[in-house]
Design an enzyme around this catalytic site. Structure first.
Site, PDB file in Angstrom:
ATOM      1  N   ILE A  43       4.974  12.704   4.042  1.00  0.00           N
ATOM      2  CA  ILE A  43       3.532  12.637   3.813  1.00  0.00           C
ATOM      3  C   ILE A  43       2.840  12.240   5.114  1.00  0.00           C
ATOM      4  CG2 ILE A  43       1.677  11.647   2.422  1.00  0.00           C
ATOM      5  CD1 ILE A  43       3.838  10.766   0.406  1.00  0.00           C
ATOM      6  N   ALA A  46       0.109   8.569   5.557  1.00  0.00           N
ATOM      7  CA  ALA A  46       0.567   7.842   4.361  1.00  0.00           C
ATOM      8  C   ALA A  46       0.295   6.345   4.430  1.00  0.00           C
ATOM      9  CB  ALA A  46       2.066   8.084   4.159  1.00  0.00           C
ATOM     10  N   ASN A  47      -0.399   5.874   5.440  1.00  0.00           N
ATOM     11  CA  ASN A  47      -0.617   4.439   5.597  1.00  0.00           C
ATOM     12  C   ASN A  47      -1.833   3.917   4.834  1.00  0.00           C
ATOM     13  OD1 ASN A  47      -1.854   6.054   7.802  1.00  0.00           O
ATOM     14  ND2 ASN A  47      -2.895   4.125   8.235  1.00  0.00           N
ATOM     15  N   TYR A 200     -16.171  20.025   9.674  1.00  0.00           N
ATOM     16  CA  TYR A 200     -15.251  19.602   8.626  1.00  0.00           C
ATOM     17  C   TYR A 200     -15.027  20.719   7.616  1.00  0.00           C
ATOM     18  CZ  TYR A 200     -13.117  16.976   4.835  1.00  0.00           C
ATOM     19  OH  TYR A 200     -12.254  16.557   3.859  1.00  0.00           O
TER      20      TYR A 200
END
Length: 318
Positions: A43, A46-47, A200
């Site tokens: 992933i 993932a933090n 974005y």
């Protein structure tokens, strides 16, 4: 007495209404109870946020979870937190900076040397409406991280995914991809013509087109590629457009009512990673744990193939 009963009834109606609205905006829930013992999941990002919530759920399902994080210290902290909630879940934290092709290549090389299998790759990390910045390799940050970084990472890990088949690639996009446009003459925005909102949306459209073209190329290999919209989630992804503290305090009830938590936003990623019925589902778009139709802007196969070819050149794969 009558007015008292009316007040109670009105309060009950309002309370039920709020509860129903909260449940509606919380979105779909992954109902699968499938375990992931013996499987390895990677992933990105993932933090924190959706990535951390996904890692927590899959670790609870006994998966070996590789947490690819730009901030290694934050990643280690997140891993300790997840272990406390999973009876010491099997987690590996590695540094990955998606704004650097060299970092991606070094990371991928480590994975290929150290891991015997890769069952699920979740391209989750991203940057949202940041001021104009460039990646290490000179690309506009949102296009460079959200699309090119994951494009390169996925391609470098494809052989391992194929060797581990049946396996899955999951691309976290956004419903804002519907507002995106692929301008081939201006993929890499300059500071003079930079629009962070358009940047974005364009990068998220690139995510969807990448996932679709990847699915086409992977047909028959046992590896699937699907993409998703996680919903509107209150995480630190929006740190570049965070409202003032006063605005947050004033509108906190509305934020609570209409925006998903990280856990709720992770449900579709989890669903695509674990549900056995999706093993052969390929090239689809999901939201709230259901398949959704592709928006017309994401259906042009010619644009998807051209974007793939250009991305190969930009990342040095071709």
């Amino acid at each position: 007495m009558a007015s008292s009963w009316l007040s109670v009834a009105a309060g009950t109606v309002v309370g039920v209404g709020i509860a129903l609205a909260r449940r509606y905006f919380a979105g779909g829930v992954c109902r699968s109870t499938a375990l992931m013992a013996g499987k390895t999941v990677l992933i990105t990002g993932a933090n924190c946020g959706i990535g951390k919530a996904t890692a927590l759920d899959l670790a609870k399902r006994q998966a070996r979870v590789i947490m690819a994080c730009r901030d290694l210290k934050s990643g280690e902290t997140a891993a300790r937190d997840i272990r406390r909630n999973t009876q010491n879940g099997e987690l590996v934290v590695k540094h990955l900076d998606l704004s650097s092709f060299q970092s991606i290549r070094d990371f991928s090389s480590e994975i290929l040397k150290e891991e015997s299998r890769l069952d699920v790759l979740i391209n989750n990390a991203g940057i949202f409406q940041c001021p104009f910045m460039k990646t290490v390799d000179g690309f506009e940050m949102q296009f460079g991280v959200n699309h090119l970084g994951h494009f390169l990472l996925t391609n470098l890990l494809l052989d391992l995914l194929k060797a581990s088949a049946p396996s899955r690639v999951i691309v976290v996009s956004s419903s804002l991809h519907k507002r995106g446009v692929i301008h081939f003459e201006n993929l890499n925005m300059t500071e003079e013509n930079y629009d962070k909102r358009a940047g974005y949306s364009n990068s998220k459209l690139a995510n969807v087109l990448f996932a679709r073209e990847l699915a086409h190329q992977l047909d028959g290999t046992g590896v699937t590629s699907n993409c998703l919209h996680p919903g509107i989630v209150w995480t630190n992804l929006s740190r570049h457009v965070s409202p003032s503290r006063l605005v947050v305090l004033l509108f906190r009830p509305l934020i609570w009512l209409f925006l998903k938590t990280a856990h709720q936003g992770a449900q579709t990623s989890i669903y695509l990673a674990v549900d056995p019925e999706l093993e052969k589902v390929n090239g689809k778009y999901f939201g709230d744990c259901y398949e959704k139709p592709f928006h017309p802007v994401a259906q042009d196969e010619g644009v998807a193939k051209k974007l793939w070819d250009i991305s190969e050149k930009m990342t040095g794969l071709s």
